[in-house]
Design a protein around this motif. Structure first.
Motif, short mmCIF file in Angstrom:
data_model
loop_
_atom_site.label_atom_id
_atom_site.label_comp_id
_atom_site.label_asym_id
_atom_site.label_seq_id
_atom_site.Cartn_x
_atom_site.Cartn_y
_atom_site.Cartn_z
N LYS A 34 11.40 27.80 -30.92
CA LYS A 34 11.01 27.07 -29.80
C LYS A 34 11.61 25.73 -29.75
N ALA A 35 11.77 25.09 -28.50
CA ALA A 35 12.46 23.98 -28.38
C ALA A 35 12.07 23.20 -27.19
N ASN A 36 12.86 22.04 -26.84
CA ASN A 36 12.34 21.53 -25.58
C ASN A 36 12.77 22.67 -24.35
N LYS A 37 12.01 22.25 -23.21
CA LYS A 37 12.15 23.04 -22.09
C LYS A 37 13.65 23.27 -21.78
N ASN A 38 14.37 22.22 -21.77
CA ASN A 38 15.73 22.25 -21.14
C ASN A 38 16.80 22.44 -22.11
N ALA A 39 16.28 22.84 -23.39
CA ALA A 39 17.37 23.07 -24.65
C ALA A 39 17.84 24.60 -24.46
N ARG A 40 19.35 24.39 -24.55
CA ARG A 40 20.02 25.76 -24.50
C ARG A 40 19.98 26.68 -25.56
N ALA A 41 20.56 27.86 -25.68
CA ALA A 41 20.02 28.85 -26.47
C ALA A 41 20.84 28.41 -27.82
N PHE A 42 22.08 27.79 -27.87
CA PHE A 42 22.88 27.46 -29.17
C PHE A 42 22.19 26.30 -29.72
N GLU A 43 21.29 25.35 -28.86
CA GLU A 43 20.54 24.56 -29.71
C GLU A 43 19.11 25.04 -30.33
N ARG A 44 18.76 26.19 -29.93
CA ARG A 44 17.69 26.87 -30.48
C ARG A 44 18.08 27.97 -31.39
N SER A 45 19.26 27.98 -32.00
CA SER A 45 19.49 29.14 -33.05
C SER A 45 19.08 28.30 -34.38
N GLU A 46 18.53 29.31 -35.13
CA GLU A 46 18.25 28.58 -36.49
C GLU A 46 18.03 29.83 -37.54
#
Length: 271
Positions: A89-101
Motif C-alpha cells: 500500500k502507498a499513496n494513491k498516485n504511486a507507481r508500481a515500482f515505487e510500491r515494490s518491497e
C-alpha cells in the motif's frame, strides 16, 4: 495466482462442479482481502541480470534493490540473483515500482500489502477468461458481498513515517477494546469471566502454528539433505522459505499474547 486458476479448472473440468469453483474463487478473494493468504502466494520474482543503469525502463525489482542497498548493502541482491518482491500500500498516485518491497521486510514491519492491486491486475482477467463460458457475469467473482470486508495490519513504529507519532495501546484479547494507558492485562474487566476460554483459544492457535512450522521445517531439512542440522536455507525464490518466516512470526505473535496472561511470572513468584 496459478494455484487459484488450477484449483478452479480442477473443480470445473475434473469435479464437474461450477458451483464449487465459484465458491472456491470467492473464498480465495475474501482471504486475499482479509490478509489471510500466505505471503508466499503473492511474491513476484524477477531476474537482476545486468547493472541498473542498463535498464531502459524503470523496473520495480531494480528500484527495490536500490532501497535494499541503502538499508543493508550486505544482504542486498547482486547481479545474477532473482529479486522477490510484493506490492504494498502507498499513496494513491504511486507507481508500481515505487510500491515494490522485500517480503521479509514486509513481514517484519507489518506493512500492508496492496491486495486490490493483486485483485485487479492478477486475478480479474484470468478468472474472466476461465469463467466466461460457464457463468453469465464472471465479474461477480471479484465484486460483491465477499469483497466488502478488508483487513490491513498496522505497520510497526520502525517503519517510520506517521507511525513514529502513533501511540500504541494494548487491546483486550477478547473484545479488542482499548485498555487504559499503561495497562498490560490480557483482557478487560468485562471479559475476565471468559479469560480461560480466550487463553485456550490462543493456545489452540499457537499449537496449530507449531504444527505447520514443524512440517515446513521438516520439508526444508529434507530439501537440504539432512534431518539433523538446522535449516540454513535463505532462498528468497522459494515459497516454502516465506511460509516458514510467516508462520514463525505468527508463533511469536501468539506467544506474545500468551505472555500477557502472566502465567510464567506467576509461577516464578510462587517458587
Amino acid at each position: 495466482i496459478a494455484s487459484v486458476i488450477s484449483g478452479s479448472l480442477n473443480r470445473i473440468l475434473i469435479q464437474r462442479s461450477v458451483e464449487s469453483a465459484i465458491e472456491y474463487v470467492k473464498g480465495t478473494v475474501s482471504d486475499l482481502l482479509m490478509n489471510r493468504l500466505d505471503i508466499s502466494q503473492l511474491v513476484i520474482t524477477k531476474a537482476f541480470s545486468k547493472p541498473a543503469s542498463e535498464y531502459k525502463a524503470v523496473q520495480a525489482h531494480i528500484k527495490l534493490v536500490e532501497r535494499m542497498r541503502e538499508r543493508d548493502p550486505a544482504s542486498a541482491p547482486t547481479i545474477g540473483d532473482r529479486v522477490a518482491y510484493v506490492i504494498i500500500k502507498a499513496n494513491k498516485n504511486a507507481r508500481a515500482f515505487e510500491r515494490s518491497e522485500d517480503p521479509i521486510y514486509v513481514l517484519e514491519n507489518n506493512i500492508p500489502i496492496d491486495t486490490q492491486y493483486y485483485l485487479e491486475h492478477s486475478l480479474t482477467k484470468p478468472l474472466g477468461r476461465v469463467f466466461e463460458a460457464v457463468m453469465p457475469d464472471p465479474m461477480t467473482l471479484v465484486r460483491g458481498e465477499h469483497t466488502r470486508h478488508v483487513a490491513q495490519p498496522m505497520p510497526s513504529k520502525s517503519k517510520g513515517g506517521l507511525m513514529k507519532f502513533v501511540k500504541v495501546t494494548a487491546q483486550c484479547l477478547g473484545c479488542k477494546v482499548n485498555l487504559p494507558s499503561g495497562c498490560t492485562d490480557a483482557v478487560c474487566q468485562a471479559c475476565e469471566p471468559k479469560a480461560a476460554d480466550i487463553f485456550s483459544n490462543i493456545v489452540a492457535k499457537r499449537n496449530h502454528y507449531e504444527s505447520i512450522y514443524g512440517k515446513v521445517w521438516t520439508q526444508c531439512q529434507q530439501c537440504q539433505g539432512s534431518l539433523h542440522l538446522d535449516v540454513l536455507c535463505s532462498s528468497r525464490d522459494c515459497p516454502v522459505f516465506y511460509m516458514r518466516k510467516k508462520v514463525q512470526k505468527d508463533l511469536d505473535d501468539m506467544q506474545t499474547m500468551l505472555d500477557r496472561f502472566g502465567l510464567v511470572a506467576a509461577d516464578d513468584d510462587d517458587e
